[in-house]
Write an enzyme that holds these catalytic residues in place. Structure first.
Site, PDB file in Angstrom:
ATOM      1  N   ASN A  39       0.836  11.556  -2.794  1.00 18.24           N
ATOM      2  CA  ASN A  39       1.577  11.060  -1.636  1.00 18.24           C
ATOM      3  C   ASN A  39       3.079  11.210  -1.928  1.00 18.24           C
ATOM      4  O   ASN A  39       3.587  10.615  -2.888  1.00 18.24           O
ATOM      5  CB  ASN A  39       1.196   9.582  -1.413  1.00 18.24           C
ATOM      6  CG  ASN A  39       1.903   8.978  -0.227  1.00 18.24           C
ATOM      7  OD1 ASN A  39       3.086   9.226  -0.018  1.00 18.24           O
ATOM      8  ND2 ASN A  39       1.209   8.173   0.541  1.00 18.24           N
ATOM      9  N   HIS A  61       7.651   8.797  -1.060  1.00 19.51           N
ATOM     10  CA  HIS A  61       8.810   8.183  -1.698  1.00 19.51           C
ATOM     11  C   HIS A  61       9.857   9.195  -2.172  1.00 19.51           C
ATOM     12  O   HIS A  61      10.952   8.803  -2.565  1.00 19.51           O
ATOM     13  CB  HIS A  61       8.371   7.215  -2.790  1.00 19.51           C
ATOM     14  CG  HIS A  61       7.636   6.061  -2.178  1.00 19.51           C
ATOM     15  ND1 HIS A  61       8.179   5.307  -1.159  1.00 19.51           N
ATOM     16  CD2 HIS A  61       6.390   5.574  -2.375  1.00 19.51           C
ATOM     17  CE1 HIS A  61       7.307   4.396  -0.782  1.00 19.51           C
ATOM     18  NE2 HIS A  61       6.212   4.539  -1.500  1.00 19.51           N
ATOM     19  N   HIS A  93       2.706   9.827   4.988  1.00 17.23           N
ATOM     20  CA  HIS A  93       2.513   8.794   6.017  1.00 17.23           C
ATOM     21  C   HIS A  93       3.699   8.852   6.969  1.00 17.23           C
ATOM     22  O   HIS A  93       4.827   8.561   6.570  1.00 17.23           O
ATOM     23  CB  HIS A  93       2.438   7.429   5.314  1.00 17.23           C
ATOM     24  CG  HIS A  93       2.164   6.278   6.224  1.00 17.23           C
ATOM     25  ND1 HIS A  93       1.996   5.001   5.744  1.00 17.23           N
ATOM     26  CD2 HIS A  93       2.021   6.194   7.565  1.00 17.23           C
ATOM     27  CE1 HIS A  93       1.765   4.173   6.761  1.00 17.23           C
ATOM     28  NE2 HIS A  93       1.785   4.886   7.875  1.00 17.23           N
ATOM     29  N   ARG A 128       5.359   6.959   9.422  1.00 22.20           N
ATOM     30  CA  ARG A 128       5.348   5.582   9.946  1.00 22.20           C
ATOM     31  C   ARG A 128       6.039   5.547  11.298  1.00 22.20           C
ATOM     32  O   ARG A 128       6.934   6.339  11.573  1.00 22.20           O
ATOM     33  CB  ARG A 128       6.070   4.639   8.966  1.00 22.20           C
ATOM     34  CG  ARG A 128       5.324   4.430   7.658  1.00 22.20           C
ATOM     35  CD  ARG A 128       6.000   3.353   6.827  1.00 22.20           C
ATOM     36  NE  ARG A 128       5.677   2.042   7.337  1.00 22.20           N
ATOM     37  CZ  ARG A 128       4.784   1.208   6.787  1.00 22.20           C
ATOM     38  NH1 ARG A 128       4.158   1.526   5.671  1.00 22.20           N
ATOM     39  NH2 ARG A 128       4.539   0.040   7.318  1.00 22.20           N
ATOM     40  N   ARG A 151      10.648   5.301   8.387  1.00 20.25           N
ATOM     41  CA  ARG A 151      11.509   4.822   7.290  1.00 20.25           C
ATOM     42  C   ARG A 151      11.602   5.827   6.148  1.00 20.25           C
ATOM     43  O   ARG A 151      12.566   5.828   5.408  1.00 20.25           O
ATOM     44  CB  ARG A 151      11.036   3.475   6.773  1.00 20.25           C
ATOM     45  CG  ARG A 151       9.747   3.522   6.016  1.00 20.25           C
ATOM     46  CD  ARG A 151       9.426   2.188   5.405  1.00 20.25           C
ATOM     47  NE  ARG A 151       9.100   1.191   6.403  1.00 20.25           N
ATOM     48  CZ  ARG A 151       8.380   0.095   6.137  1.00 20.25           C
ATOM     49  NH1 ARG A 151       7.966  -0.133   4.900  1.00 20.25           N
ATOM     50  NH2 ARG A 151       8.089  -0.760   7.064  1.00 20.25           N
ATOM     51  N   HIS A 152      10.571   6.651   5.959  1.00 20.31           N
ATOM     52  CA  HIS A 152      10.687   7.688   4.925  1.00 20.31           C
ATOM     53  C   HIS A 152      10.431   9.068   5.530  1.00 20.31           C
ATOM     54  O   HIS A 152      11.359   9.832   5.725  1.00 20.31           O
ATOM     55  CB  HIS A 152       9.851   7.395   3.668  1.00 20.31           C
ATOM     56  CG  HIS A 152       8.524   6.741   3.864  1.00 20.31           C
ATOM     57  ND1 HIS A 152       7.559   7.250   4.708  1.00 20.31           N
ATOM     58  CD2 HIS A 152       7.984   5.633   3.305  1.00 20.31           C
ATOM     59  CE1 HIS A 152       6.489   6.476   4.659  1.00 20.31           C
ATOM     60  NE2 HIS A 152       6.712   5.474   3.830  1.00 20.31           N
ATOM     61  N   GLU A 184      -1.329  10.468   7.034  1.00 16.46           N
ATOM     62  CA  GLU A 184      -1.635   9.057   7.293  1.00 16.46           C
ATOM     63  C   GLU A 184      -0.872   8.616   8.529  1.00 16.46           C
ATOM     64  O   GLU A 184       0.355   8.817   8.598  1.00 16.46           O
ATOM     65  CB  GLU A 184      -1.165   8.184   6.127  1.00 16.46           C
ATOM     66  CG  GLU A 184      -1.979   8.325   4.882  1.00 16.46           C
ATOM     67  CD  GLU A 184      -1.435   7.427   3.784  1.00 16.46           C
ATOM     68  OE1 GLU A 184      -0.567   6.565   4.062  1.00 16.46           O
ATOM     69  OE2 GLU A 184      -1.851   7.583   2.652  1.00 16.46           O
ATOM     70  N   THR A 230       1.698  -0.494   2.873  1.00 18.54           N
ATOM     71  CA  THR A 230       0.480  -0.815   3.609  1.00 18.54           C
ATOM     72  C   THR A 230      -0.285  -1.894   2.848  1.00 18.54           C
ATOM     73  O   THR A 230      -0.882  -1.638   1.812  1.00 18.54           O
ATOM     74  CB  THR A 230      -0.382   0.458   3.770  1.00 18.54           C
ATOM     75  OG1 THR A 230       0.478   1.518   4.163  1.00 18.54           O
ATOM     76  CG2 THR A 230      -1.452   0.266   4.813  1.00 18.54           C
ATOM     77  N   GLU A 266     -11.216   5.445   2.783  1.00 16.79           N
ATOM     78  CA  GLU A 266     -10.362   5.332   1.597  1.00 16.79           C
ATOM     79  C   GLU A 266     -10.301   3.855   1.250  1.00 16.79           C
ATOM     80  O   GLU A 266      -9.788   3.049   2.046  1.00 16.79           O
ATOM     81  CB  GLU A 266      -8.958   5.890   1.861  1.00 16.79           C
ATOM     82  CG  GLU A 266      -8.089   5.741   0.614  1.00 16.79           C
ATOM     83  CD  GLU A 266      -6.685   6.312   0.768  1.00 16.79           C
ATOM     84  OE1 GLU A 266      -6.443   7.127   1.670  1.00 16.79           O
ATOM     85  OE2 GLU A 266      -5.820   5.901  -0.038  1.00 16.79           O
ATOM     86  N   HIS A 277      -3.866   3.212  -3.675  1.00 14.91           N
ATOM     87  CA  HIS A 277      -2.844   2.172  -3.529  1.00 14.91           C
ATOM     88  C   HIS A 277      -2.638   1.444  -4.858  1.00 14.91           C
ATOM     89  O   HIS A 277      -3.552   0.816  -5.376  1.00 14.91           O
ATOM     90  CB  HIS A 277      -3.147   1.132  -2.452  1.00 14.91           C
ATOM     91  CG  HIS A 277      -1.911   0.408  -2.030  1.00 14.91           C
ATOM     92  ND1 HIS A 277      -1.126   0.814  -0.973  1.00 14.91           N
ATOM     93  CD2 HIS A 277      -1.287  -0.647  -2.591  1.00 14.91           C
ATOM     94  CE1 HIS A 277      -0.079   0.012  -0.891  1.00 14.91           C
ATOM     95  NE2 HIS A 277      -0.145  -0.875  -1.855  1.00 14.91           N
ATOM     96  N   HIS A 289       3.460   6.179  -5.355  1.00 19.63           N
ATOM     97  CA  HIS A 289       4.620   5.503  -5.921  1.00 19.63           C
ATOM     98  C   HIS A 289       4.746   5.674  -7.428  1.00 19.63           C
ATOM     99  O   HIS A 289       5.836   5.969  -7.939  1.00 19.63           O
ATOM    100  CB  HIS A 289       4.590   4.010  -5.550  1.00 19.63           C
ATOM    101  CG  HIS A 289       5.799   3.272  -5.981  1.00 19.63           C
ATOM    102  ND1 HIS A 289       5.851   2.561  -7.149  1.00 19.63           N
ATOM    103  CD2 HIS A 289       7.023   3.186  -5.432  1.00 19.63           C
ATOM    104  CE1 HIS A 289       7.053   2.044  -7.289  1.00 19.63           C
ATOM    105  NE2 HIS A 289       7.783   2.406  -6.255  1.00 19.63           N
TER     106      HIS A 289
HETATM  107  N1  PXP Z   1      -3.392   5.458   0.348  1.00 20.93           N
HETATM  108  C1  PXP Z   1      -2.833   4.931   1.455  1.00 20.93           C
HETATM  109  C2  PXP Z   1      -3.664   4.898   2.702  1.00 20.93           C
HETATM  110  C3  PXP Z   1      -1.516   4.451   1.458  1.00 20.93           C
HETATM  111  O1  PXP Z   1      -0.994   3.948   2.587  1.00 20.93           O
HETATM  112  C4  PXP Z   1      -0.768   4.534   0.277  1.00 20.93           C
HETATM  113  C5  PXP Z   1       0.640   4.020   0.253  1.00 20.93           C
HETATM  114  O2  PXP Z   1       1.432   4.682   1.132  1.00 20.93           O
HETATM  115  C6  PXP Z   1      -1.356   5.139  -0.843  1.00 20.93           C
HETATM  116  C7  PXP Z   1      -2.678   5.551  -0.796  1.00 20.93           C
HETATM  117  C8  PXP Z   1      -0.611   5.356  -2.119  1.00 20.93           C
HETATM  118  O3  PXP Z   1      -0.261   4.162  -2.688  1.00 20.93           O
HETATM  119  P1  PXP Z   1       0.781   4.169  -3.881  1.00 20.93           P
HETATM  120  O4  PXP Z   1       2.060   4.705  -3.352  1.00 20.93           O
HETATM  121  O5  PXP Z   1       0.839   2.750  -4.292  1.00 20.93           O
HETATM  122  O6  PXP Z   1       0.199   5.076  -4.950  1.00 20.93           O
END
Ligand code: PXP
Length: 242
Positions: free
Chosen positions: A9, A12, A45, A47, A51-52, A72, A103, A153, A190, A213
């Site tokens: 992802n 960030h 994602h 949003r 924001r990003h 997402e 999230t 997921e 997550h 992240h």
């Molecule tokens: N899966 C989903 C659906 C998410 O919304 C996120 C966070 O944006 C992640 C995975 C990834 O989470 P993290 O950034 O904590 O690895």
């Protein structure tokens, strides 16, 4: 054990750029480095508050990725229309609240079921694979299958934030088995890091992890390539793969 896919992802990377509203770092360039380092897919994602990720980022990712794109989005008409136009490989429907930092919980598939069912139908009509970001709760998993999603997921936040409590991991194990038995693919994500990923990666019913992240954070120190290879090594060690 079946192979475990790693989707990165890149939200960030855009967070860092938006801190100055400039043009660097570019999430699409980062995604290419992730692919070069062996990522199986890229997640972003969009949003509602932008924001990003910005709309232009999502377009650029869709045009340039060599691996599958997992978009997402919240279950809104605006976002579904964007998905229908872009046709990413996969859409993961996520809950969204404007005031949240990230999230915070899974999609409540016991409410607004008509809206979620309609969204799944629209995405399927556009030939997009559908995934629902949900909590590891039996009734929620059952309802996700009933709604016809290709995949769930599982939200790993409860596990990641309570490392000394056995129950969140047990819930993930049970929900994974249940999801597979009900005919869905099972993904997870997550809060996963190199330090906590092993027990989740070891769950045989899980076939895909979404991690953002911790990889982007680690990349600040060692670069994306090494950050991704470290994560892959931790996953493979847990999975018994080389
Ligand atoms: N899966 C989903 C659906 C998410 O919304 C996120 C966070 O944006 C992640 C995975 C990834 O989470 P993290 O950034 O904590 O690895």
């Amino acid at each position: 054990m079946a192979p475990l896919r790693l989707y990165i992802n890149v939200d960030h990377v855009a967070t860092l750029r938006q801190a100055r509203r400039t043009d660097e770092p570019d999430p699409t360039a980062a995604a290419r480095l992730c692919e070069d380092a062996g990522a199986d897919g890229i997640t972003a994602h969009l949003r509602e508050d932008r924001r990003h990720m910005q709309d232009a980022d999502i377009d650029a990712l869709r045009m340039s990725l060599r691996t599958p794109f997992n978009l997402e989005i919240a279950c809104t008409d605006e976002m579904l229309a964007i998905a229908e136009r872009l046709k990413p490989y996969q859409v993961t429907l996520v809950p969204e609240r404007r005031e949240e930092v990230t999230t915070e919980g899974g999609l409540d598939v016991t409410r607004a079921t008509d809206a979620i069912a309609d969204a799944i139908a629209r995405l399927k009509a556009a030939n997009i694979r559908t995934s629902l970001f949900v909590d590891a709760v039996p009734m929620i998993v059952e309802r996700s299958a009933w709604l016809g999603a290709h995949a769930i997921e599982l939200h790993t936040g409860a596990y990641a934030h309570h490392p000394h409590d056995d129950r969140p991991l047990a819930a993930l194990q049970a929900a994974s088995k249940q999801g597979r038995t009900l005919g869905m693919a099972v993904h997870a994500g997550h809060g996963l890091t190199v330090r906590n990923v092993a027990p989740v990666a070891a769950i045989a019913d899980i076939e895909e992890l979404n991690i953002g992240h911790s990889i982007v954070s680690r990349a600040v120190f060692v670069g994306l390539d090494r950050a991704i290879r470290e994560m892959r090594a931790a996953m493979n060690a847990a999975r018994g793969a080389r």
